[in-house]
Every structure is written in C-alpha cells, then in structure tokens.
Motif scaffolding. Structure first.
Motif, PDB file in Angstrom:
ATOM      1  N   ARG A 121     -10.936  -3.009  -0.373  1.00  0.00           N
ATOM      2  CA  ARG A 121      -9.876  -2.447  -1.131  1.00  0.00           C
ATOM      3  C   ARG A 121      -9.319  -3.145  -2.497  1.00  0.00           C
ATOM      4  O   ARG A 121      -9.112  -4.204  -2.605  1.00  0.00           O
ATOM      5  CB  ARG A 121      -8.780  -2.170  -0.146  1.00  0.00           C
ATOM      6  N   PHE A 122      -9.039  -2.224  -3.558  1.00  0.00           N
ATOM      7  CA  PHE A 122      -8.592  -2.467  -4.728  1.00  0.00           C
ATOM      8  C   PHE A 122      -7.267  -1.862  -4.953  1.00  0.00           C
ATOM      9  O   PHE A 122      -6.866  -0.769  -4.493  1.00  0.00           O
ATOM     10  CB  PHE A 122      -9.466  -2.057  -5.870  1.00  0.00           C
ATOM     11  N   ASP A 123      -6.208  -2.937  -5.157  1.00  0.00           N
ATOM     12  CA  ASP A 123      -4.760  -2.614  -5.638  1.00  0.00           C
ATOM     13  C   ASP A 123      -4.869  -2.160  -6.970  1.00  0.00           C
ATOM     14  O   ASP A 123      -5.186  -3.255  -7.771  1.00  0.00           O
ATOM     15  CB  ASP A 123      -3.958  -3.826  -5.088  1.00  0.00           C
TER      16      ASP A 123
ATOM     17  N   THR B 237      -1.243   3.522  -5.620  1.00  0.00           N
ATOM     18  CA  THR B 237      -2.273   4.200  -4.842  1.00  0.00           C
ATOM     19  C   THR B 237      -3.470   2.939  -4.708  1.00  0.00           C
ATOM     20  O   THR B 237      -3.273   1.993  -5.599  1.00  0.00           O
ATOM     21  CB  THR B 237      -3.102   5.338  -5.880  1.00  0.00           C
ATOM     22  N   TRP B 238      -4.070   3.042  -3.851  1.00  0.00           N
ATOM     23  CA  TRP B 238      -5.466   1.971  -3.758  1.00  0.00           C
ATOM     24  C   TRP B 238      -6.560   2.557  -3.648  1.00  0.00           C
ATOM     25  O   TRP B 238      -6.740   3.695  -3.722  1.00  0.00           O
ATOM     26  CB  TRP B 238      -5.074   1.470  -2.123  1.00  0.00           C
ATOM     27  N   VAL B 239      -7.626   1.709  -4.003  1.00  0.00           N
ATOM     28  CA  VAL B 239      -9.054   2.393  -4.274  1.00  0.00           C
ATOM     29  C   VAL B 239      -9.853   1.614  -3.068  1.00  0.00           C
ATOM     30  O   VAL B 239      -9.743   0.608  -3.206  1.00  0.00           O
ATOM     31  CB  VAL B 239      -9.739   1.901  -5.468  1.00  0.00           C
ATOM     32  N   LYS B 240     -10.792   2.161  -2.238  1.00  0.00           N
ATOM     33  CA  LYS B 240     -11.511   1.853  -1.322  1.00  0.00           C
ATOM     34  C   LYS B 240     -12.782   2.194  -1.516  1.00  0.00           C
ATOM     35  O   LYS B 240     -13.354   3.365  -1.755  1.00  0.00           O
ATOM     36  CB  LYS B 240     -10.862   2.488   0.262  1.00  0.00           C
ATOM     37  N   LEU B 241     -13.631   1.248  -1.767  1.00  0.00           N
ATOM     38  CA  LEU B 241     -15.057   1.283  -1.909  1.00  0.00           C
ATOM     39  C   LEU B 241     -15.885   1.698  -0.696  1.00  0.00           C
ATOM     40  O   LEU B 241     -15.055   1.666   0.653  1.00  0.00           O
ATOM     41  CB  LEU B 241     -15.549   0.068  -2.287  1.00  0.00           C
ATOM     42  N   SER B 242     -16.934   2.348  -0.656  1.00  0.00           N
ATOM     43  CA  SER B 242     -17.862   2.604   0.400  1.00  0.00           C
ATOM     44  C   SER B 242     -18.089   1.227   1.438  1.00  0.00           C
ATOM     45  O   SER B 242     -18.441   1.431   2.585  1.00  0.00           O
ATOM     46  CB  SER B 242     -19.408   3.210   0.228  1.00  0.00           C
ATOM     47  N   ASP B 243     -18.145   0.140   0.855  1.00  0.00           N
ATOM     48  CA  ASP B 243     -18.281  -0.988   1.503  1.00  0.00           C
ATOM     49  C   ASP B 243     -17.116  -1.577   2.381  1.00  0.00           C
ATOM     50  O   ASP B 243     -17.135  -2.506   2.970  1.00  0.00           O
ATOM     51  CB  ASP B 243     -19.001  -2.186   0.867  1.00  0.00           C
TER      52      ASP B 243
END
Length: 129
Positions: A98-100, A89-95
């Motif tokens: 993306r974080f792996d 899964t990846w994390v996407k911030l509001s700006d």
C-alpha cells in the motif's frame, strides 16, 4: 520597452500504453482499539478496483505536510483523472503493498491525468504477523 516573448504552456502527457500496473484505490478508516487495548486497527475499503496506472520510483524528493513533518516521496503514480482521489486515498498494488498518497497533482490543470506523490507503507498484513 521590454520585448514581448511568447510563453508556452506545458503539455505533459502520459502514454496509455505505459499504464500497465494494476492498482486499487482505497479509503482508510481507523478503528478504535478494543477495551483495554492500545493498538488501533485500520480498515481499507476499495473505491475503484482494477485501475491502470504508471508507477515510477523516486529518489531524493521530500514533501513537508501541513504540520512541518518531512516525508520522503518513494513513488510517483500516474492515473487517469478522478475527482474523488485526495490525499486521504490509498493506493494498493496487486502484490498487496500500500502507498499513502501525500499530494495529488492535476497535470497541467487539464483534468486528463493525475500525478500522485506517494510513500510506500508496505504490506500491512505482513507487519501484523
């Protein structure tokens, strides 16, 4: 005879009031390059939108994956427990950054909160232009 000493179980808590960062959890699919091309494309699809998280920057932490490749952990992301979140899964911030996710940890095996060990991969759209 050894003396019996009580061992206390850890209880790490995340304060809900500190979870103020808005994120989106995404899955990534790699698409094959077009005929004659060599560059693959990535397609991200949201699996959980508007999740709240606590994001901390990290210095000096290193993670070795299954192949022995060293990755520097840049951020810790605390979220509510979600069984669908994996290292894929990846994390996407509001700006748009993306974080792996390198590793997923269920805090104290209580199924309350998760700690995601992540590396900042930046804004993919900005790097293509």
């Amino acid at each position: 005879m050894p003396k019996c000493m009580p061992i206390r179980k850890k209880r790490r808590n995340v304060c809900i009031g500190d979870m103020e960062d808005e994120i989106t959890l995404e899955n990534r699919a790699i698409q094959a390059p077009e005929f004659g091309g060599v560059d693959f494309d990535e397609k991200f699809t949201a699996i959980a939108e508007y999740s709240w998280a606590l994001i901390e920057t990290v210095r000096g932490k290193t993670f070795f994956d299954g192949t022995g490749v060293e990755e520097d952990v840049t951020h810790w992301v605390y979220i509510n427990y979600d069984v669908t979140v994996t290292a894929e899964t990846w994390v996407k911030l509001s700006d748009g950054r993306r974080f792996d996710i390198l590793r997923v940890e269920d805090l104290d095996e209580r199924s309350d909160f998760m700690l995601l060990h992540c590396v900042d991969r930046g804004n993919m759209e900005a790097s293509k232009s």
